[in-house]
Scaffold this active site. Structure first.
Site, PDB file in Angstrom:
ATOM      1  N   ASP A   1      -8.794  -4.246  -6.063  1.00 22.79           N
ATOM      2  CA  ASP A   1      -8.274  -3.664  -4.820  1.00 22.79           C
ATOM      3  C   ASP A   1      -9.058  -2.391  -4.505  1.00 22.79           C
ATOM      4  O   ASP A   1      -9.167  -1.500  -5.340  1.00 22.79           O
ATOM      5  CB  ASP A   1      -6.792  -3.330  -5.004  1.00 22.79           C
ATOM      6  CG  ASP A   1      -6.096  -2.969  -3.699  1.00 22.79           C
ATOM      7  OD1 ASP A   1      -6.658  -2.165  -2.924  1.00 22.79           O
ATOM      8  OD2 ASP A   1      -5.001  -3.481  -3.462  1.00 22.79           O
TER       9      ASP A   1
ATOM     10  N   HIS B   1      -7.171  -6.040  -0.651  1.00 22.32           N
ATOM     11  CA  HIS B   1      -6.068  -5.067  -0.712  1.00 22.32           C
ATOM     12  C   HIS B   1      -4.745  -5.787  -0.572  1.00 22.32           C
ATOM     13  O   HIS B   1      -4.496  -6.434   0.443  1.00 22.32           O
ATOM     14  CB  HIS B   1      -6.252  -4.044   0.401  1.00 22.32           C
ATOM     15  CG  HIS B   1      -5.243  -2.945   0.370  1.00 22.32           C
ATOM     16  ND1 HIS B   1      -4.835  -2.320  -0.786  1.00 22.32           N
ATOM     17  CD2 HIS B   1      -4.547  -2.344   1.376  1.00 22.32           C
ATOM     18  CE1 HIS B   1      -3.949  -1.388  -0.500  1.00 22.32           C
ATOM     19  NE2 HIS B   1      -3.753  -1.385   0.802  1.00 22.32           N
TER      20      HIS B   1
ATOM     21  N   SER C   1       0.831  -1.193   0.000  1.00 27.12           N
ATOM     22  CA  SER C   1       0.000   0.000   0.000  1.00 27.12           C
ATOM     23  C   SER C   1       0.872   1.253   0.000  1.00 27.12           C
ATOM     24  O   SER C   1       1.694   1.437  -0.899  1.00 27.12           O
ATOM     25  CB  SER C   1      -0.962  -0.051   1.182  1.00 27.12           C
ATOM     26  OG  SER C   1      -1.998   0.881   1.052  1.00 27.12           O
TER      27      SER C   1
END
Length: 524
Positions: A465, A493, A236
């Protein structure tokens, strides 16, 4: 994803730590015309730093960690120093907390593997101790010292502080879908109070928690560990940190995995709008699964689920419901929305969300959704919050100019956000306002990262995602000169360590043998 929901952060329930990566915050956007292409075209490329270490930084690079027991079996901890201001190294230091779990063997040690779960604001040390050092493949842990450093301003590394627990409770319950001028003023006041709290509690550090500075810190850590090149897995926001490192130090790139990639060429409004659409995509996947169950609280048709959830949020806006909270909190629209969004990060949370919605919508019991919301904010049962959301805003507001300069600008953008997500669009648009009141001006701008001359870098994207849309992975892979794009066709994710043998095998092979997957490889 936050100010309160600043999309640059991710976390579902604590039990889902394996999905760790923090939402990428609501502080970024595209060009004036809103187009990703025009934004990327205008963005300048991040320039590499000189290969030679400046003499004024030599002492920092000469450090060696004095390892000591962490109090957690199998882990060692140390503290390193970095200059608070790289432009003025003599102006003072910032202390960086580092932890490691040494390679277990058998096999030749390959060096250090740094991990970062995202955020910004997620504790890399917490992630290492709670998941990575036991959840990563045994062969990887056997060959690498697993290492984490909390970035400056985060957790154990001089954390940014803003509000106390009671103040955060009030803040997280503020209505982010104002119905009139009075409610709009209350929301703006909440954002101002949050920003003022951060400025008052952390004035020294607040100007120096940018991603560029954190990446430069990571190079000091690399040198202190004795590694010639950096081996790193970032998820991320951690992909932005890792890509920034590659852009600054391309010749020191070893094996880099950027999982759930961000596109650094976007500005705040565009990024928030993309994330809003990503959460809508994830919600549709959830509803398609939900309606297969006879007890789905959102109805029997996926097409009706969003409308039904929106109607439920409206009811909570007018009348919050009990949540069994010892501190007397009730479940209103803001906390309920956060709870639903938290569960979008991992399809493993869908059953938990379905149960929580059933309890709230049919039994007037908001405890389940409140628990999901608390896990997102990292609020413990005693009412204490980690510094996750404080650091999240501090980094995001320094990295990019604000998405909006005031409430009028948000209102003009509401149609675009509501089109991107009829369920979440309004709230996420207003959540993008935090940085407008930040006490420190942004030092960063949208930029491309090329990292010319870097060794192969693996960029991973998941097609559905919610927090880092797949288009961002394609964009970053298109910028990095040595990227290999690895695609997971699925939900949730990030992709590594989440159940795909194809993804895990490709990344493990790269980490262990240095052989990257073929560019464009797809897994399901």
């Amino acid at each position: 994803m936050h100010s309160r929901l600043t999309p640059r952060r991710t976390r579902t329930a604590a039990a889902l730590l394996a999905a760790a990566s923090l939402l990428v915050s609501a502080c970024s956007a595209g060009g004036a015309d809103g187009s990703t292409a025009s934004t990327a075209a205008r963005a300048a490329a991040l320039a590499a730093l000189p290969a030679a270490t400046p003499s004024e930084l030599a002492a920092y690079y000469a450090q060696r960690p004095a390892w000591r027991s962490c109090g957690v079996p199998g882990f060692e901890c140390a503290t390193l120093k970095a200059p608070l201001d790289y432009a003025k190294p003599a102006a003072g230091d910032v202390r960086l907390a580092v932890a490691r779990k040494k390679a277990t063997g058998p096999g030749k040690r390959l060096g250090s593997l740094l991990v970062n779960p995202g955020g910004p604001g997620g504790s890399a040390i917490g992630y290492l101790q709670q998941y990575a050092a036991i959840g990563y493949p045994a062969e990887v842990r056997a060959r690498y010292d697993m290492v984490a450093v909390d970035p400056r301003g985060v957790a154990r590394s001089e954390p940014v502080e803003c509000l106390d627990g009671r103040e955060m409770d009030a803040y997280t319950q503020t209505d982010t879908t104002p119905d009139d001028a009075h409610e709009r003023d209350l929301l703006v006041d909440a954002y101002k109070d949050f920003a003022e709290g951060c400025g008052a509690d952390s004035p020294r550090l607040l100007r120096h928690v940018s991603t560029v500075e954190a990446a430069r810190d990571m190079d000091i850590v690399r040198a202190a560990l004795g590694d010639a090149k950096l081996t790193y897995v970032g998820a991320s926001y951690g992909t932005f940190l890792g890509a920034t490192y590659a852009g600054l130090f391309p010749e020191r790139v070893g094996r880099l995995v950027l999982d759930g990639a961000m596109d650094p060429s976007l500005d705040a409004r565009r990024m928030n709008l993309d994330q809003t659409a990503g959460f809508e995509t994830a919600f549709r996947s959830f509803t398609q699964d939900c309606v297969r169950h006879p007890d789905c609280p959102l109805g029997t048709k996926a097409a009706d689920a969003g409308r039904n959830l929106r109607a439920f949020f409206d009811k909570l806006d007018a009348r919050p419901i009990p949540a069994g909270d010892a501190d007397g909190r009730k479940l209103g629209e803001a906390l309920a929305t956060t709870g639903v969004i938290a569960a979008m990060y991992d399809e493993g949370a869908w059953e938990q969300l379905r149960d929580a919605l059933t309890s709230a919508m049919k039994q007037n019991d908001g405890a389940g959704l409140l628990a999901l919301s608390d896990s997102y904010y990292e609020r413990d049962p005693s009412g204490r919050y980690s510094n996750l959301m404080f650091a999240n805003a501090a980094v995001n507001c320094l990295d990019l100019p604000p998405a909006f300069d005031g409430p009028d600008a948000v209102e003009k953008s509401l149609p675009a956000f509501e089109k991107a997500s009829p369920v979440f669009g309004e709230g996420l648009a207003w959540a993008s306002l935090t940085c407008a009141y930040w006490p420190v001006r942004a030092t960063g701008e949208p930029h491309r990262i090329v990292a010319k001359g870097a060794a192969p870098i693996v960029v991973v994207g998941t097609t559905r995602d919610p927090a880092t849309p797949y288009r961002w992975a394609r964009a970053l892979a298109g910028q990095l000169s040595s990227a290999r794009l690895l695609t997971y066709e699925g939900d949730g994710h990030t992709a590594y360590g989440r159940g795909s043998t194809c993804i895990d095998s490709a990344i493990d092979t790269y980490l262990l043998h240095g052989t990257p997957p073929a560019n464009g490889k797809r897994c399901s």
